[in-house]
Design a protein around this motif. Structure first.
Motif, PDB file in Angstrom:
ATOM      1  N   UNK A  53       0.819  -1.212   0.000  1.00 18.44           N
ATOM      2  CA  UNK A  53       0.000   0.000   0.000  1.00 18.44           C
ATOM      3  C   UNK A  53       0.854   1.264   0.000  1.00 18.44           C
ATOM      4  N   UNK A  89       3.218   1.582  -2.150  1.00 23.06           N
ATOM      5  CA  UNK A  89       3.830   1.538  -3.479  1.00 23.06           C
ATOM      6  C   UNK A  89       3.922   2.906  -4.148  1.00 23.06           C
ATOM      7  N   UNK A  90       2.787   3.582  -4.221  1.00 19.55           N
ATOM      8  CA  UNK A  90       2.780   4.861  -4.929  1.00 19.55           C
ATOM      9  C   UNK A  90       3.570   5.927  -4.176  1.00 19.55           C
ATOM     10  N   UNK A 119       1.628  12.145  -5.520  1.00 20.59           N
ATOM     11  CA  UNK A 119       0.177  12.104  -5.610  1.00 20.59           C
ATOM     12  C   UNK A 119      -0.497  12.290  -4.251  1.00 20.59           C
ATOM     13  N   UNK A 175      -1.764   6.782  10.940  1.00 17.92           N
ATOM     14  CA  UNK A 175      -2.929   5.989  10.541  1.00 17.92           C
ATOM     15  C   UNK A 175      -3.111   4.765  11.429  1.00 17.92           C
ATOM     16  N   UNK A 196      -6.151   4.151  14.011  1.00  9.79           N
ATOM     17  CA  UNK A 196      -7.408   3.806  13.362  1.00  9.79           C
ATOM     18  C   UNK A 196      -7.359   2.372  12.827  1.00  9.79           C
ATOM     19  N   UNK A 220      -8.123  -5.084   2.860  1.00 10.71           N
ATOM     20  CA  UNK A 220      -8.720  -4.063   1.992  1.00 10.71           C
ATOM     21  C   UNK A 220      -8.852  -2.700   2.651  1.00 10.71           C
ATOM     22  N   UNK A 221      -9.225  -2.711   3.925  1.00 11.59           N
ATOM     23  CA  UNK A 221      -9.383  -1.427   4.618  1.00 11.59           C
ATOM     24  C   UNK A 221      -8.041  -0.723   4.789  1.00 11.59           C
ATOM     25  N   UNK A 271      -5.441  -1.027   2.832  1.00 12.58           N
ATOM     26  CA  UNK A 271      -5.113  -0.524   1.502  1.00 12.58           C
ATOM     27  C   UNK A 271      -5.880   0.759   1.220  1.00 12.58           C
ATOM     28  N   UNK A 272      -7.153   0.728   1.576  1.00 15.13           N
ATOM     29  CA  UNK A 272      -8.020   1.873   1.326  1.00 15.13           C
ATOM     30  C   UNK A 272      -7.540   3.115   2.073  1.00 15.13           C
ATOM     31  N   UNK A 273      -7.261   2.946   3.346  1.00 15.99           N
ATOM     32  CA  UNK A 273      -6.791   4.081   4.147  1.00 15.99           C
ATOM     33  C   UNK A 273      -5.546   4.683   3.519  1.00 15.99           C
ATOM     34  N   UNK A 295      -4.413   4.363   0.384  1.00 13.68           N
ATOM     35  CA  UNK A 295      -4.596   4.893  -0.960  1.00 13.68           C
ATOM     36  C   UNK A 295      -5.301   6.249  -0.910  1.00 13.68           C
ATOM     37  N   UNK A 296      -6.173   6.402   0.071  1.00 17.63           N
ATOM     38  CA  UNK A 296      -6.928   7.647   0.168  1.00 17.63           C
ATOM     39  C   UNK A 296      -6.195   8.743   0.923  1.00 17.63           C
ATOM     40  N   UNK A 345      -4.313  11.530   1.143  1.00 15.94           N
ATOM     41  CA  UNK A 345      -3.741  12.572   0.297  1.00 15.94           C
ATOM     42  C   UNK A 345      -4.333  13.929   0.631  1.00 15.94           C
ATOM     43  N   UNK A 349      -4.591  17.221   4.205  1.00 16.02           N
ATOM     44  CA  UNK A 349      -4.523  16.409   5.381  1.00 16.02           C
ATOM     45  C   UNK A 349      -3.124  15.826   5.605  1.00 16.02           C
TER      46      UNK A 349
END
Lengths: 211, 483
Positions: B391, B393-394, B402, B437, B440, B449-450, B452-454, B456-457, B459, B462
């Motif tokens: 997660x 990676x980017x 990003x 993070x 949480x 999945x959660x 990963x979601x946290x 990825x989002x 940005x 914040x």
């Protein structure tokens, strides 16, 4: 958008296919009713949700948009984990993007749940005059491989809704007909039997609201 | 004497591994008959990881459980290809074992693996840390103790091994960012011929506060190494003239490729088509690139095409346009932007190579750091099948481009280009983001999945706090002297 509503099911769906076929715009069309000619190249994954009503049930679609570039596939395939549905997208005006469909399919079956519902999606029907993939070819391929099939235009908003609805409906059909045994669907996260109250904690994050 | 000794044997001589548990795991290696069934000193894994180690071993040898004794693994060779997929590599290599295995896959120095301290050094110092491994054990421990005050390294418990038993970063110190360096301050650090002085002090002030925007056009050329710090104004003028010629010579190379030539050069076609696709999708909301006929787009395109000619082996890979965009925005000139970009790419090149070695290395290093900084969180991620840290990676691939707002990217990058306080400062930034993070993630018991979601989002505005947070983590790691 209904993301604050209660829901009965969460289904993870992935968008895969070559770079530039319009995956990100299919996602933004479905979840935000937006289309953007200059949407950014997807690096890794991006994510969006939409809650839809299917008969009496409320289904939350958790959609993961992946990068199409070959080099990043080792990474992106790791994101398939837990997906119960996939839209395998190609560009009807670029035959090369259709030729790689088989490879994508293999990639998917290697990394996702074997019962995953897959739809082959030929995108960009708005560019009909430049079509290089005949509808019949793709349809035959889909039939032979047990895939759903639809042609869409994210730009003109043609069939986008239907495509996602059909995939989600088919997933639900599989789940409820117990074609998929509960054990093997780590994939499908069932919410509590009673629909969850509004304000699911994961929706409260301020960053989600920015979407 | 076993003090400072290393376990050293050929994997082909390994007969069996016994796995024992005593609150922690330890492994005992027995060699084959021709070595008279020698049993080697046990390798202890106080902080877990024996499984990872064995998995790693499995890549090279077949390990089969003995039919009579489940704790005994019998070793035999198997003929699998040595090269591993990205995924496998990372699953097993959270200790950085693979890198050393791959350097010398058959004969390997197991003693080195047990020295957790070396991994930490690797993770903080980047590639040149290899040298440190040549140093005597005690010296490494001393160095590390000096660098990280909260660290408790016990050399007595296991002779020959340092065992990091505790890392206590203490309370997060208050970090106040300094004002950005302005033109006046910059000029006081320049001698009459234009040589920069007090370079290390200057870098420190940039690290603490960044540069004023107007100064970036000049400052970045130094930070990125296009201009040598000790060069005179005169020398820089000559350099610029030479580099301008060189740039346009390379630009002409792709400009003069005929349609016929292009038809017979699929590599060139592929790179060009990827560049054209991505130029239209890079920072289009930024005034420098927005709208259909913005000259910024042509510059972006031309610099990327010229870079292709400069480094045709790499050519163009998606993500690279994100690295050029802020530099071009600052330079407003294709030649300067190109050469600054070349320097930046020297650092980032490995991320984009076919085998993505840079990404593998960084994810392994990040895992090492995280494990040390926050073992319970590291374990939690592992238990949620997220131990490979994909997660991030980017974040790593394009250095938070990003995740942060455009002005924050400019700030963070110039801070990183000072090379302070360590080459891998960006990994500490990752740790800082994860740190914020983690509550949480753990309290809500997020799964794959959660998580990963946290991440990825993560940005936008914040995240700008994370630069400060990472400085805090950093301050705790290297002492607050820098601030």
């Amino acid at each position: 958008m209904g993301s604050d509503e209660a829901y009965n099911f969460v289904f993870k769906v992935v968008l895969i296919g070559e770079s530039g076929v319009g995956k990100s715009n299919l996602l933004s069309r479905f979840t935000k009713n937006e289309f953007n000619h200059d949407s950014r190249t997807t690096i890794g994954v991006e994510f969006s949700t939409r809650t839809i009503q299917l008969k009496s049930l409320i289904i939350k679609a958790q959609i993961w948009d992946t990068a199409g570039l070959e080099r990043y596939r080792a990474i992106t395939s790791a994101y398939y984990r837990g997906a119960v549905g996939a839209l395998l997208v190609y560009d009807i005006t670029k035959h090369l993007t259709y030729e790689s469909v088989e490879r994508w399919l293999k990639e998917l079956y290697d990394h996702a749940d074997p019962h995953i519902v897959v739809m082959l999606v030929g995108n960009k029907t708005d560019l009909g005059s430049e079509r290089s993939v005949p509808t019949e070819d793709a349809k035959d391929f889909a039939e032979k491989n047990g895939l759903l099939f639809l042609e869409t235009s994210a730009l003109e908003s043609t069939n986008v809704e239907t495509a996602f609805q059909n995939v989600l409906g088919e997933i639900h059909r599989k789940v409820s007909s117990k074609e998929v045994t509960r054990g093997s669907i780590s994939a499908v996260s069932l919410s509590s039997p009673v629909p969850r109250a509004a304000g699911d904690p994961e929706e409260k994050k301020p960053c989600c609201r920015n979407l | 004497s076993r003090k400072g000794s290393r376990l050293f044997f050929r994997l082909s001589d390994l007969a069996s591994v016994r796995v024992k548990e005593e609150g922690w795991s330890y492994l005992v290696f027995t060699l084959r008959d021709r070595n008279m069934g020698v049993e080697l000193p046990a390798l202890h894994f106080h902080q877990g990881g024996s499984e990872g180690f064995l998995d790693c071993l499995r890549k090279y040898m077949l390990l089969t459980e003995s039919t009579t004794d489940a704790s005994l693994l019998q070793v035999s060779p198997h003929s699998r290809d040595m090269s591993q997929s990205f995924e496998n590599l990372l699953d097993d290599a959270t200790f950085g074992l693979i890198t050393r295995f791959s350097q010398d896959p058959v004969t390997t120095t197991l003693g080195g693996f047990s020295r957790v301290t070396n991994y930490l050094f690797d993770a903080l110092r980047g590639p040149d840390a290899e040298l440190l491994q040549q140093r005597p054990v005690g010296e490494v421990a001393d160095l590390l103790n000096e660098a990280i005050p909260g660290l408790d390294i016990n050399q007595q418990e296991e002779p020959g091994f340092e065992v990091i038993t505790r890392i206590d970063l203490g309370v997060r110190p208050t970090v106040r960012r300094r004002e950005p360096v302005g033109a006046e301050e910059w000029n006081t650090n320049m001698d009459p011929e234009g040589r920069m002085r007090n370079i290390s002090h200057l870098k420190q002030t940039i690290f603490k506060g960044g540069l004023c925007h107007v100064l970036r056009k000049e400052g970045w050329k130094f930070l990125l190494g296009y201009f040598p710090w000790e060069s005179t104004q005169e020398e820089r003028s000559r350099l610029t003239r030479r580099k301008t010629d060189e740039y346009f010579r390379m630009k002409l190379q792709w400009k003069s490729v005929s349609e016929e030539q292009e038809k017979h050069n699929s590599m060139f076609r592929d790179h060009r088509s990827l560049i054209e696709k991505d130029v239209n999708r890079t920072d289009r909301t930024n005034t420098f690139y927005e709208g259909p006929d913005n000259p910024g787009l042509i510059l972006l395109h031309d610099v990327l095409m010229t870079y292709c000619m400069y480094d045709f082996d790499l050519g163009y890979v998606q993500g690279i346009s994100d690295l050029l965009s802020p530099i071009l925005y600052v330079m407003e000139n294709e030649v300067d932007a190109f050469w600054c970009f070349v320097s930046f790419m020297d650092q980032m090149h490995q991320n984009f190579e076919e085998q993505m070695q840079g990404m593998k290395t960084q994810l392994i290093q990040l895992s090492t750091l995280l494990r040390l900084l926050d073992l319970s969180f590291w374990n939690y991620l592992g238990a949620q099948d997220s131990g490979h840290l994909y997660f991030c990676f980017r974040w790593l691939l394009i250095r938070f481009k990003r995740e942060l707002s455009f002005p924050d990217v400019l700030r963070l990058w110039e801070v990183m280009w000072t090379g302070l306080p360590c080459q891998n400062f960006h990994l500490l930034v990752c740790c800082a983001i994860l740190d914020s993070e983690k509550h949480q993630i753990m309290e809500e018991q997020y799964g794959f999945n959660e998580i990963l979601k946290v991440c990825v989002l993560t940005f936008g505005v914040y995240v700008c706090v994370h630069l400060y947070l990472s400085l805090c983590v950093c301050a705790r790691l290297v002492g607050s002297t820098l601030y």
